[in-house]
Design a protein around this motif. Structure first.
Motif, PDB file in Angstrom:
ATOM      1  N   PRO A 387       0.814  -1.213   0.000  1.00  0.00           N
ATOM      2  CA  PRO A 387       0.000   0.000   0.000  1.00  0.00           C
ATOM      3  C   PRO A 387       0.850   1.267   0.000  1.00  0.00           C
ATOM      4  O   PRO A 387       0.515   2.240  -0.686  1.00  0.00           O
ATOM      5  N   ALA A 388       1.947   1.264   0.754  1.00  0.00           N
ATOM      6  CA  ALA A 388       2.801   2.454   0.810  1.00  0.00           C
ATOM      7  C   ALA A 388       3.376   2.781  -0.562  1.00  0.00           C
ATOM      8  O   ALA A 388       3.445   3.949  -0.957  1.00  0.00           O
ATOM      9  N   VAL A 416      -0.658   3.067   4.669  1.00  0.00           N
ATOM     10  CA  VAL A 416      -0.728   4.399   4.048  1.00  0.00           C
ATOM     11  C   VAL A 416      -0.634   5.481   5.114  1.00  0.00           C
ATOM     12  O   VAL A 416      -0.005   6.526   4.887  1.00  0.00           O
ATOM     13  N   MET A 417      -1.214   5.268   6.269  1.00  0.00           N
ATOM     14  CA  MET A 417      -1.085   6.240   7.361  1.00  0.00           C
ATOM     15  C   MET A 417       0.372   6.473   7.721  1.00  0.00           C
ATOM     16  O   MET A 417       0.816   7.615   7.898  1.00  0.00           O
ATOM     17  N   ASN A 418       1.105   5.381   7.856  1.00  0.00           N
ATOM     18  CA  ASN A 418       2.538   5.499   8.160  1.00  0.00           C
ATOM     19  C   ASN A 418       3.284   6.225   7.052  1.00  0.00           C
ATOM     20  O   ASN A 418       4.136   7.084   7.316  1.00  0.00           O
ATOM     21  N   ALA A 422       5.191   9.871   7.383  1.00  0.00           N
ATOM     22  CA  ALA A 422       6.613  10.013   7.093  1.00  0.00           C
ATOM     23  C   ALA A 422       6.878  11.072   6.045  1.00  0.00           C
ATOM     24  O   ALA A 422       7.941  11.692   6.033  1.00  0.00           O
ATOM     25  N   ALA A 423       5.889  11.319   5.167  1.00  0.00           N
ATOM     26  CA  ALA A 423       6.080  12.282   4.073  1.00  0.00           C
ATOM     27  C   ALA A 423       5.863  13.710   4.521  1.00  0.00           C
ATOM     28  O   ALA A 423       6.211  14.642   3.814  1.00  0.00           O
TER      29      ALA A 423
END
Length: 424
Positions: A387-388, A416-418, A422-423
């Motif tokens: 997903p990432a 995706v939350m992680n 991070a972005a």
């Protein structure tokens, strides 16, 4: 001698390997450990089951009761980022130390009885709640109801938010069979709420058979609203001119009205003033349920993973306004109704970024792609390993006015939350 670990990570690794199956629906084993645990409380207990809407209902109950000044415990599953999210005390996640103490208490009580990961967690949460002088405990059913570990605890009020097709391998392949399993959380002589306006006959019959006080959405309570505000219509209470819950989505009034009906039935034990209702509905938070992240392009996170939830997601996306293009990051588990879920979104997505999910239950992106092809879904289709990775590609290519919707599984949304965090 019972084992003991110093860290939560060690405990979680240990309990994951103490049963040969991840799901073993039975109350016999876990009941033995529960009685050996000997943890009791005088708190009011509210049990929440149902196919969809459990998390939102639990979050609203917690927010309103906390706003009313009550000491609350909340147990939910699964978690998104950290196990601590599953066990909350007074709207704060439990500490590692508290959870370790809970697991140690369960380990001392279980002897040689094998427990699943979920059963360990349920008993540890209950033990921890009993160590605090709480006024209300809210317990979310994990799977089904009748044979779920949460059903060990007799509740003062039980809620079934709705009945739809999911977990058919365990609960049955008809809505009537699933409705019977979910109605198993009802208790004789106690309030038994159903947030589904069209409940299965099996649920109605079971509630009548055991003598539960059944209250059904649209028949015994309900709501009316316009674009600015809404009114709750209960048995003895009306709560008028309410602001919409902070949780997004048109379906949240269904959940909110069921919450207020539950609180009405508990008025003798937990009276809730109007101001607490207002504050609670405005303050409620629940990550991953039609959550829109700040910034552009718009990013929507939703853990929808069955056809009913995907249908609600499609309706909510339609109400968001105009976006030139919609990018979907989707990963699902193979034991879900993948075709039924994707069908609801097939006409609303311009670009599909499909991803593999880890573990034996994770579906491959290629399988999702084949399913979309069979549905004649519009839009481009690409496959990614995580997903990432899919989300990163969507962020690169989406226009500022576009939107990215992530859905299909808690695992998808968590990854995706992680990545989004991070972005930043």
């Amino acid at each position: 001698m019972p084992v003991a670990f110093a860290t939560l990570a060690e405990w979680l690794a240990y309990i994951e390997g103490q049963h040969t199956r991840s799901i073993d629906l039975s109350l016999e084993r876990v009941s033995k450990v529960y009685h050996a645990l000997a943890a009791q409380t005088s708190a009011v207990v509210i049990t929440v089951g149902g196919t969809n809407g459990k998390g939102s209902t639990c979050a609203m109950l917690e927010a309103i009761l906390t706003a009313a000044g009550y000491r609350t415990g909340l147990y939910t599953s699964p978690h998104l980022l950290h196990y601590n999210e599953r066990v909350r005390l007074n709207r704060s996640d439990a500490s590692d130390e508290d959870l370790c103490a809970g697991f140690a208490a369960v380990e001392r009580a279980r002897g040689n009885v094998p427990l699943t990961y979920f059963e360990y967690g349920t008993l540890a949460a209950w033990w921890l709640f009993c160590q605090h002088n709480l006024d209300a405990i809210i317990l979310e059913v994990g799977l089904g109801g009748r044979l779920d570990a949460v059903n060990l605890f007799d509740s003062d009020c039980a809620i079934v938010t709705g009945v739809a097709m999911d977990h058919m391998d365990y609960l049955g392949d008809t809505r009537e069979a699933i409705g019977f399993e979910k109605a198993g959380i009802y208790r004789a002589g106690k309030p038994a709420l159903c947030g589904d306006p069209h409940p299965p006959v099996t649920l109605l019959e079971h509630a009548q058979k055991i003598g539960a006080r059944l209250l059904v959405q649209g028949r015994d309570y309900g709501f009316k609203g316009d674009k600015q505000q809404w009114n709750f219509i209960g048995q003895a209470q009306r709560r008028n001119s309410l602001a919409y819950p902070a949780l997004r989505g048109a379906n949240q009034l269904m959940n909110a009205s069921t919450v207020l009906m539950a609180l009405e039935t508990l008025e003798e034990h937990l009276p809730v003033p109007m101001q607490a209702v207002r504050q609670g509905l405005m303050a409620v938070e629940l990550p991953g349920r039609f959550q829109v992240l700040p910034g552009r392009p718009s990013v929507v996170l939703d853990v929808a993973h069955n056809p009913q939830a995907a249908g609600v997601l499609a309706e909510n996306l339609a109400s968001m306004g105009f976006y030139p293009e919609t990018w979907a990051v989707c990963g699902m588990l193979s034991d879900k109704d993948i075709a039924g879920s994707l069908a609801h979104l097939s006409a609303r997505v311009d670009h599909w970024l499909l991803c593999d999910l880890p573990g034996p239950r994770g579906a491959k992106a290629e399988y999702l792609a084949q399913t979309l092809l069979s549905l004649a879904a519009k839009g481009t289709v690409e496959c990614f390993s995580s997903p990432a990775q899919a989300f990163g590609e969507a962020r690169k290519r989406a226009g500022e006015g576009d939107r990215i919707v992530t859905f299909g599984s808690f695992l998808t949304v968590a990854d995706v939350m992680n990545a989004a965090s991070a972005a930043r």
